[in-house]
Design a protein around this motif. Structure first.
Motif: not given
Length: 265
Positions: A239-265
């Protein structure tokens, strides 16, 4: 008109709300006039059906039968469906065993036309079993009318649970995922794989899926999804990647959440 599910917003936050209200919403959906009419007709008539030919000849019964397995789009493919049912599942050369999409196998197995002298349609428990699956799948479709990603996430729980419980190798489970369009979409998106991967050799695709699952989920085995927490982790990634791929208004938050999930932060 059937009950329209409420999906207040997209993404994982919306998924959490949907999960909390799902039982109540599903019950309201099941009690809607259209769904009730379909259920009543199926209960009254399915026990009279003794062959695949009889089933495909009754549009109302076939609609429910196919819908219970997510095969709604095959409603006009009567010759194909009759063949799937007639050949059954016990013969390894039967059509249902050859198809990569194993929903057809489960469909044929459930009705038993090609496997037994007496089909399962005469069993007293049969109508409720099929109707329960049908109502669940139709609710998912209705949710999809609001948010297609939510439909895929709901479908994931049913299909992945069945796949984990299946008596096969883990590679076999991955091949089933690759052959199921809905599951494949979820995994490709969650694991950050491009749709163009389908053009690769099957063994190469398998390697890619396994490697990315290991990278993002900690294991390359499909069996890990027997753990509800692992399944939820997969849904989050999807769901987070889907939001990012759609370029939604929450992309920045989704990107941060994804980074946390995947250990890239």
């Amino acid at each position: 008109m059937s009950y329209q599910p409420i999906v207040p917003f997209s993404g994982y936050a919306g998924w959490v709300v949907l999960q909390r209200t799902k039982d109540t919403q599903q019950a309201a959906f099941n009690n809607s006039a259209e769904i009730q009419r379909e259920a009543d007709y199926f209960r009254e008539n399915i026990s009279k059906i003794n062959s695949a030919e009889e089933l495909v000849s009754d549009y109302k019964l076939l609609k429910v039968a196919l819908g219970a397995f997510g095969l709604d789009d095959d409603i006009n493919n009567k010759f194909f469906i009759e063949k799937v049912l007639d050949e059954g599942t016990l013969n390894k050369e039967s059509l249902s065993n050859k198809l990569s999409d194993k929903r057809y196998y489960e469909f044929s197995k459930a009705f038993g036309f090609g496997d037994f002298d007496t089909p399962n349609t005469v069993l007293s428990t049969f109508p409720d079993e099929i109707l329960s699956a049908y109502q669940e799948k139709q609710f998912q479709i209705a949710v999809g009318d609001q948010d297609q990603n939510m439909r895929l996430a709901l479908n994931l729980d049913d299909d992945l649970t069945a796949l984990v419980e299946k008596d096969t190798t883990d590679n076999g489970r991955w091949y089933s995922i690759m052959g199921n369009e809905a599951l494949r979409t979820v995994f490709e998106t969650a694991l950050g794989l491009p749709s163009s991967i389908s053009g690769l050799d099957l063994d190469q695709q398998l390697t890619n899926f396994r490697d990315k699952a290991k990278q993002y989920l900690g294991s390359s085995e499909v069996s890990q999804f027997a753990d509800p927490e692992k399944k939820d982790e997969l849904v989050k990634l999807f769901l987070i990647r889907s939001e990012m791929n759609a370029g939604s208004t929450g992309t920045s938050a989704a990107s941060n959440a994804l980074a946390l999930l995947t250990g890239s932060l």
